[in-house]
Design a protein around this motif. Structure first.
Motif, mmCIF file in Angstrom:
data_model
loop_
_atom_site.group_PDB
_atom_site.id
_atom_site.type_symbol
_atom_site.label_atom_id
_atom_site.label_comp_id
_atom_site.label_asym_id
_atom_site.label_seq_id
_atom_site.Cartn_x
_atom_site.Cartn_y
_atom_site.Cartn_z
ATOM 1 N N VAL A 133 0.753 -1.444 0.030
ATOM 2 C CA VAL A 133 -0.012 0.061 -0.013
ATOM 3 C C VAL A 133 0.920 1.297 -0.035
ATOM 4 N N ALA A 135 -0.150 4.350 0.489
ATOM 5 C CA ALA A 135 -0.603 5.315 1.377
ATOM 6 C C ALA A 135 0.015 4.960 2.784
ATOM 7 N N TYR A 154 -3.833 10.894 7.461
ATOM 8 C CA TYR A 154 -3.662 9.778 6.615
ATOM 9 C C TYR A 154 -3.412 10.419 5.241
ATOM 10 N N THR A 156 -1.658 10.276 0.916
ATOM 11 C CA THR A 156 -1.135 9.507 -0.089
ATOM 12 C C THR A 156 -0.326 10.694 -0.873
ATOM 13 N N TRP A 194 -11.680 11.278 9.381
ATOM 14 C CA TRP A 194 -12.382 10.710 8.183
ATOM 15 C C TRP A 194 -13.717 11.383 7.957
ATOM 16 N N ARG A 213 -13.918 8.509 -2.394
ATOM 17 C CA ARG A 213 -13.201 7.324 -2.568
ATOM 18 C C ARG A 213 -11.911 7.373 -1.550
ATOM 19 N N PHE A 214 -11.291 8.661 -1.492
ATOM 20 C CA PHE A 214 -10.286 8.687 -0.665
ATOM 21 C C PHE A 214 -10.570 8.200 0.740
ATOM 22 N N SER A 216 -13.045 6.232 1.547
ATOM 23 C CA SER A 216 -13.524 5.000 1.738
ATOM 24 C C SER A 216 -11.909 4.168 1.962
ATOM 25 N N GLU A 217 -10.819 4.644 1.249
ATOM 26 C CA GLU A 217 -9.546 3.959 1.346
ATOM 27 C C GLU A 217 -9.199 4.131 2.696
ATOM 28 N N GLU A 220 -10.785 1.879 5.159
ATOM 29 C CA GLU A 220 -10.148 0.505 5.105
ATOM 30 C C GLU A 220 -8.733 0.388 5.481
ATOM 31 N N PHE A 221 -8.018 1.510 5.215
ATOM 32 C CA PHE A 221 -6.782 1.227 5.798
ATOM 33 C C PHE A 221 -6.554 1.273 7.346
#
Length: 452
Positions: A133, A135, A154, A156, A194, A213-214, A216-217, A220-221
């Motif tokens: 991953v 990120a 968090y 990327t 979040w 989408r970010f 959601s990522e 999950e992370f």
């Protein structure tokens, strides 16, 4: 020669169209362009509107996304404020009052708060990474005097979501608060980071979908790292250090005090002599009153001379006024927080990757091939208004001072110095008074150079 235009013919009159063609073919060739009649076509009728399908069905809406839910998802009673000692309550109120005042008061109160709340401890940092991953996550957490506080981020290569400061309390509609456990502080910071994606709901669809989408990522992370970012911790774990009503009351008092100070600074003293105050000068300028006569000016001069002679005359039959006692040097307060980027000198800013940060420490002596400073950084001195002041201890002998290992010295960068020059001064002694004496000497040298 002017050729009359031919009359228009209908679009479906084939005989008239054929006659025109035969007539043109019978004419001798002259090279001139033949004038053809205009074809008249009927105007098309408007198409009938399409029928409205499913007009009788009720409106259907998608269910709200998780980050669109209100922050308060649990209907629970508001926790009672945490019981504070008089010292702790005074520090919290000083922080709140300083935030409502000007920039100088805010900076001083925040630096004092940071030095007090940390109690000599530094935040614990943890980097979250998963195999395969790109990120990564970052957690800074600190157990302060009043509870736990954390910062979770968090990021990327293109986006980043973060929330929290490990030395400042969080706030909501209930007031300022810390957390009882480390896990609660980390979970709350992750939840706020979040859920902050809902700030992009008013953006265009493309931007909103990208941030969805970010988020959601990120969910999950953090879930794979053992952090549930979709819900806040239990409200019972809060340590409310100041209710919201008390904070607003202190804010109103601070703003009223600030407005009164500004109003008092704008008032000019009135000594009763026309033309010596702002109102008097204005009245003279518009012709409302006459300027003071020479006799009035002479009387004023004699009055001032008599007052000066009375002040200079010795007072008889009265005990001499004792000399003021020398106050002890104030305690030395240090902090590791370098402040916000907007409040830093331009020379104190670094660009580690894709964002600017305030360096810690922002200026020091470096080796040519080393990243860490040569000398030990002891902290930033709190309460020095003219300049940012850092305290160091020598690790090697020599350098710009030629001192032995263990000698302390201060570095100052003055806020009004556009060149960003660093002023240094060795500390003669190991007590707090010696540090303050070195700072006063450096400030005096700086002002002396400015006057020269």
């Amino acid at each position: 020669m002017t050729v009359a235009p031919r009359p228009a013919i209908k679009h479906d009159d084939l005989a008239a169209q054929r006659a025109i063609v035969e007539e043109i073919r019978a004419l001798p060739f002259t090279g001139a362009r033949a004038i053809l009649p205009r074809i008249r076509r009927p105007r098309q009728a408007r198409p009938a509107p399409l029928p409205l399908l499913f007009a009788s069905l009720p409106e259907q809406r998608r269910p709200p996304r998780p980050w669109e839910q209100p922050l308060a998802t649990e209907a629970a009673l508001s926790p009672t404020p945490w019981a504070l000692t008089p010292e702790e309550l005074a520090e919290v109120e000083a922080l709140v009052i300083g935030r409502y005042k000007g920039d100088a008061d805010t900076r001083t109160s925040c630096m004092r708060w940071d030095a007090w709340i940390a109690d000599g401890r530094s935040p614990t940092s943890e980097i979250l990474q998963l195999p395969g991953v790109i990120a990564s996550g970052h957690i800074d957490v600190l157990e302060t005097r009043l509870g736990w506080a954390a910062k979770v981020s968090y990021a990327t290569t293109k986006k980043c979501l973060a929330h929290g400061r490990p030395i400042r309390p969080d706030f909501d509609e209930e007031g300022l608060f810390f957390w009882e456990t480390r896990e609660a502080a980390v979970q709350y910071a992750a939840y706020r980071a979040w859920s902050s994606v809902q700030d992009y709901q008013e953006r265009p669809d493309r931007v909103r979908r990208a941030w969805a989408r970010f988020a959601s990522e990120m969910q999950e992370f953090l879930a794979r790292c053992g952090i549930d970012a979709t819900r806040p911790p239990a409200p019972g774990l809060k340590r409310i250090v100041m209710p919201r009503e008390r904070e607003r009351e202190l804010g109103r008092l601070a703003e009223a005090e600030k407005a009164a100070a500004k109003a008092a600074a704008r008032v000019e003293p009135d000594d009763g002599v026309p033309g010596e105050t702002r109102l008097g000068r204005h009245l003279i300028r518009i012709g409302a009153i006459e300027p003071p006569s020479p006799l009035a000016l002479k009387r004023r001069r004699l009055k001032e001379e008599r007052a000066a002679a009375a002040r200079a005359a010795p007072i008889e039959d009265e005990e001499p006024v004792p000399a003021p006692a020398v106050e002890p040097a104030p305690g030395l307060a240090l902090t590791m927080d370098m402040g916000r980027l907007s409040k830093a000198h331009w020379s104190d800013r670094t660009d580690p990757a894709d964002r600017f940060e305030v360096a810690c420490p922002p200026f020091h002596l470096h080796d040519k091939d080393a990243v860490d400073p040569v000398d030990e950084f002891l902290g930033q001195v709190v309460g020095i208004e003219p300049a940012r002041t850092l305290l160091f201890r020598r690790r090697v002998t020599g350098g710009i001072f030629g001192r032995e290992v263990g000698t302390r010295y201060v570095l100052l960068r003055f806020w009004d110095d556009k060149q960003g020059q660093v002023w240094h001064q060795a500390v003669e002694g190991e007590d707090d008074r010696a540090v303050h004496q070195a700072i006063e000497t450096t400030v005096a040298r700086y002002w002396g150079s400015m006057a020269a």
